[in-house]
Scaffold this motif. Structure first.
Motif, PDB file in Angstrom:
ATOM      1  N   GLU A  14       0.845  -1.204   0.000  1.00  0.00           N
ATOM      2  CA  GLU A  14       0.000   0.000   0.000  1.00  0.00           C
ATOM      3  C   GLU A  14       0.881   1.255   0.000  1.00  0.00           C
ATOM      4  O   GLU A  14       1.221   1.802   1.054  1.00  0.00           O
ATOM      5  CB  GLU A  14      -0.941  -0.012   1.217  1.00  0.00           C
ATOM      6  CG  GLU A  14      -1.871   1.177   1.315  1.00  0.00           C
ATOM      7  CD  GLU A  14      -2.537   1.574  -0.003  1.00  0.00           C
ATOM      8  OE1 GLU A  14      -1.915   2.337  -0.752  1.00  0.00           O
ATOM      9  OE2 GLU A  14      -3.676   1.125  -0.244  1.00  0.00           O
ATOM     10  N   PRO A  15       1.258   1.710  -1.201  1.00  0.00           N
ATOM     11  CA  PRO A  15       2.153   2.873  -1.287  1.00  0.00           C
ATOM     12  C   PRO A  15       1.604   4.110  -0.578  1.00  0.00           C
ATOM     13  O   PRO A  15       2.378   4.957  -0.134  1.00  0.00           O
ATOM     14  CB  PRO A  15       2.272   3.109  -2.801  1.00  0.00           C
ATOM     15  CG  PRO A  15       1.907   1.808  -3.432  1.00  0.00           C
ATOM     16  CD  PRO A  15       0.931   1.139  -2.523  1.00  0.00           C
ATOM     17  N   ARG A  16       0.283   4.209  -0.413  1.00  0.00           N
ATOM     18  CA  ARG A  16      -0.266   5.392   0.270  1.00  0.00           C
ATOM     19  C   ARG A  16       0.179   5.457   1.740  1.00  0.00           C
ATOM     20  O   ARG A  16       0.074   6.497   2.376  1.00  0.00           O
ATOM     21  CB  ARG A  16      -1.797   5.390   0.209  1.00  0.00           C
ATOM     22  CG  ARG A  16      -2.335   5.857  -1.140  1.00  0.00           C
ATOM     23  CD  ARG A  16      -3.832   5.839  -1.166  1.00  0.00           C
ATOM     24  NE  ARG A  16      -4.363   4.484  -1.044  1.00  0.00           N
ATOM     25  CZ  ARG A  16      -5.656   4.183  -0.867  1.00  0.00           C
ATOM     26  NH1 ARG A  16      -6.545   5.155  -0.770  1.00  0.00           N
ATOM     27  NH2 ARG A  16      -6.049   2.925  -0.792  1.00  0.00           N
ATOM     28  N   LEU A  17       0.643   4.326   2.283  1.00  0.00           N
ATOM     29  CA  LEU A  17       1.065   4.322   3.692  1.00  0.00           C
ATOM     30  C   LEU A  17       2.549   4.650   3.860  1.00  0.00           C
ATOM     31  O   LEU A  17       3.026   4.828   4.971  1.00  0.00           O
ATOM     32  CB  LEU A  17       0.793   2.955   4.328  1.00  0.00           C
ATOM     33  CG  LEU A  17      -0.665   2.563   4.567  1.00  0.00           C
ATOM     34  CD1 LEU A  17      -0.721   1.176   5.174  1.00  0.00           C
ATOM     35  CD2 LEU A  17      -1.361   3.568   5.475  1.00  0.00           C
ATOM     36  N   ARG A  18       3.272   4.683   2.743  1.00  0.00           N
ATOM     37  CA  ARG A  18       4.741   4.758   2.847  1.00  0.00           C
ATOM     38  C   ARG A  18       5.262   5.870   3.724  1.00  0.00           C
ATOM     39  O   ARG A  18       6.262   5.713   4.404  1.00  0.00           O
ATOM     40  CB  ARG A  18       5.359   4.875   1.455  1.00  0.00           C
ATOM     41  CG  ARG A  18       5.696   3.499   0.972  1.00  0.00           C
ATOM     42  CD  ARG A  18       6.420   3.488  -0.311  1.00  0.00           C
ATOM     43  NE  ARG A  18       6.007   2.238  -0.952  1.00  0.00           N
ATOM     44  CZ  ARG A  18       6.342   1.860  -2.147  1.00  0.00           C
ATOM     45  NH1 ARG A  18       7.082   2.647  -2.888  1.00  0.00           N
ATOM     46  NH2 ARG A  18       5.926   0.719  -2.625  1.00  0.00           N
ATOM     47  N   LYS A  19       4.561   6.990   3.716  1.00  0.00           N
ATOM     48  CA  LYS A  19       5.042   8.148   4.484  1.00  0.00           C
ATOM     49  C   LYS A  19       4.941   7.938   5.981  1.00  0.00           C
ATOM     50  O   LYS A  19       5.401   8.756   6.771  1.00  0.00           O
ATOM     51  CB  LYS A  19       4.237   9.389   4.107  1.00  0.00           C
ATOM     52  CG  LYS A  19       4.602   9.950   2.760  1.00  0.00           C
ATOM     53  CD  LYS A  19       4.199  11.424   2.693  1.00  0.00           C
ATOM     54  CE  LYS A  19       4.727  12.115   1.468  1.00  0.00           C
ATOM     55  NZ  LYS A  19       3.963  11.808   0.263  1.00  0.00           N
ATOM     56  N   ARG A  20       4.296   6.858   6.416  1.00  0.00           N
ATOM     57  CA  ARG A  20       4.183   6.630   7.865  1.00  0.00           C
ATOM     58  C   ARG A  20       4.475   5.191   8.277  1.00  0.00           C
ATOM     59  O   ARG A  20       4.015   4.711   9.301  1.00  0.00           O
ATOM     60  CB  ARG A  20       2.835   7.099   8.389  1.00  0.00           C
ATOM     61  CG  ARG A  20       1.636   6.587   7.634  1.00  0.00           C
ATOM     62  CD  ARG A  20       0.407   7.351   8.116  1.00  0.00           C
ATOM     63  NE  ARG A  20      -0.744   7.163   7.267  1.00  0.00           N
ATOM     64  CZ  ARG A  20      -1.791   6.430   7.591  1.00  0.00           C
ATOM     65  NH1 ARG A  20      -1.834   5.796   8.731  1.00  0.00           N
ATOM     66  NH2 ARG A  20      -2.797   6.334   6.767  1.00  0.00           N
ATOM     67  N   VAL A  21       5.265   4.516   7.460  1.00  0.00           N
ATOM     68  CA  VAL A  21       5.671   3.152   7.830  1.00  0.00           C
ATOM     69  C   VAL A  21       7.173   3.133   8.101  1.00  0.00           C
ATOM     70  O   VAL A  21       7.963   3.651   7.314  1.00  0.00           O
ATOM     71  CB  VAL A  21       5.355   2.132   6.704  1.00  0.00           C
ATOM     72  CG1 VAL A  21       5.872   0.743   7.082  1.00  0.00           C
ATOM     73  CG2 VAL A  21       3.862   2.067   6.428  1.00  0.00           C
ATOM     74  N   LEU A  22       7.530   2.503   9.225  1.00  0.00           N
ATOM     75  CA  LEU A  22       8.930   2.195   9.484  1.00  0.00           C
ATOM     76  C   LEU A  22       9.092   0.706   9.175  1.00  0.00           C
ATOM     77  O   LEU A  22       8.484  -0.137   9.844  1.00  0.00           O
ATOM     78  CB  LEU A  22       9.301   2.471  10.941  1.00  0.00           C
ATOM     79  CG  LEU A  22      10.727   2.051  11.305  1.00  0.00           C
ATOM     80  CD1 LEU A  22      11.758   2.950  10.610  1.00  0.00           C
ATOM     81  CD2 LEU A  22      10.949   2.108  12.810  1.00  0.00           C
ATOM     82  N   THR A  23       9.865   0.404   8.142  1.00  0.00           N
ATOM     83  CA  THR A  23      10.101  -1.001   7.784  1.00  0.00           C
ATOM     84  C   THR A  23      11.438  -1.382   8.386  1.00  0.00           C
ATOM     85  O   THR A  23      12.460  -0.763   8.083  1.00  0.00           O
ATOM     86  CB  THR A  23      10.136  -1.161   6.252  1.00  0.00           C
ATOM     87  OG1 THR A  23       8.930  -0.611   5.705  1.00  0.00           O
ATOM     88  CG2 THR A  23      10.234  -2.627   5.857  1.00  0.00           C
TER      89      THR A  23
END
Ligand code: GLU
Length: 405
Positions: A228-237
């Motif tokens: 889900e690229p829309r979440l990228r700004k708030r995911v720490l992988t």
């Protein structure tokens, strides 16, 4: 309050010590007394670190690479980390948005300590790795435990997630493959959770992917920022070399996330441990950029062990174990043993009673499920050689058979 505890930080005072390390310490103590213990407690591969990686560490020492690195890590390693996320996870990562830490644990701790204010909530699906709630607690946050039982395959569902989110939710922690259940989220399952998260833009997501490469039966691995690229700004992988390359003692973990978060984590680390061990960073660089055969080879071995172990556990009276899809853990229900008595007359009332008796009477160390937020279960780490695993299975079966009503 005593003189020794009254000065403790109140968040630390309320936290529990690591349950996995407690069992490992008990194993060490029993062994020091001369007892023979088969340890199924430590979550670490039993293989040696591949030789080309060890050599890279030795070469680093020989070449005098023994000084500090930058806090966030060697640039070459950060570039290799960014490349790993691109290559294996389809994440378009700039090396500047990566951070190298002293083990995966420090990545998680840094993230929580950098972002939590008192009372902020962190949603943690249970069963969970023992350290998540305690780290949240130490950082002043409030763990919000969501029980995910065997019926949902020990996995969080969109409706459970929706019900757990409040205006105070700061983070959701996801871990796939899971410690302790080995459960693996499919792409569709992650998309279902992502749909809920998209509707709650204040929630950050910590994706603990440390068991990424230990996934069986040809299943594919997915991580939430990828699906889900829309979440990228708030995911720490987050990830690391410990489990994939049998490098637990080298203590190298890493993560990628939004620049503001990585910067805050770096600031915290700069006031704490500084950069991770330089020698270990060179070894991790060799791991990420060198031959990758070890990953496939060790996965095949773990899959074979898993099959033997689960089959043996399910034959033992009173135990039931689902087939884990990944990691190197089996999470066995011991509900059928509760209320039974050992030959010495000890009544088994909890999973902790069971693991204590297994250690003292069967010479086998496991970790109680209640430490992972779901009982009565126990976790077995099958990261040990075939012969020892065989002996452990025999001892567990014998223990179960000897119990009476
Ligand atoms: N993650 C491993 C385990 O669960 C290592 C020990 C720890 O840090 O908890 O056993």
């Amino acid at each position: 309050m005593t003189a020794t505890t009254q000065g403790l930080n109140r968040f630390l005072a309320a936290a529990k010590p690591s349950a996995t390390y407690r069992v490992m310490d008990r194993v060490a103590a029993r062994r020091a007394e001369g007892k023979e213990i088969i340890s199924l407690s430590a979550g670490e591969p039993d293989f040696d670190t591949p030789s080309h990686i060890r050599e890279a560490g030795v070469t680093a020492i020989r070449c005098g690479q023994t000084r500090y690195t930058q806090v966030a890590g060697l640039r070459a390693l950060r570039e290799a980390v960014a490349d790993k996320f691109r290559r294996e996870n389809g994440l378009d990562v700039d090396w500047r948005h990566t951070l190298v830490c002293t083990g995966g644990k420090q990545v998680i701790f840094n993230a929580l300590a950098a972002t939590l204010n008192e009372g902020d909530e962190v949603v943690i699906p249970a069963p969970y790795w023992v350290s998540y709630p305690e780290m949240v607690q130490v950082c002043g946050g409030k763990p919000v435990i969501v029980e995910c039982g065997v019926r949902s395959g020990f996995k969080l569902t969109p409706s459970l997630l929706e019900n757990a989110i409040t205006p105070r939710t700061r983070w959701l922690i996801l871990n796939s493959p899971s410690n302790p259940t080995g459960a693996v989220y499919s792409r569709e399952e992650l998309l279902g959770l992502a749909e809920v998260l998209v509707a709650h833009p204040h929630v950050l997501v910590l994706s603990d992917d440390i068991y990424e490469h230990l996934i069986f039966d040809g299943l594919a691995f997915f991580t939430i920022a990828q699906v889900e690229p829309r979440l990228r700004k708030r995911v720490l992988t987050m990830n690391g070399v410990s489990k994939a390359y049998a490098m637990t003692g080298w203590r190298i973990g890493f993560g990628t996330g939004p620049a503001w978060l990585i910067d805050a984590m770096e600031k915290l680390q700069g006031q704490q441990t500084s950069g991770a061990s330089t020698i270990s960073q060179y070894a991790a660089l060799a791991a990420l950029t060198g031959p990758q055969d070890f990953i496939r080879e060790s996965r095949d071995i773990f899959q074979r062990r898993r099959d033997t172990l689960v089959e043996r556990l399910n034959r033992a009276p009173g135990l039931h174990c689902e087939v884990p899809a990944g990691a190197f853990y089996a999470f066995a229900s011991c509900e059928g043993l509760i209320g039974k008595k050992t030959p010495a007359g000890k009544l088994l009332l909890t999973d902790e009673d069971i693991v204590n008796e297994l250690l003292d009477n069967a010479g086998v160390a496991a970790v109680q499920g209640s430490a992972f937020g779901l009982g009565p279960y126990f976790r077995i780490a099958y990261a040990l050689d075939d012969a020892s695993l065989e002996r452990a299975c025999g001892a567990i079966a014998q223990f179960c058979e000897a119990l009476s009503n």
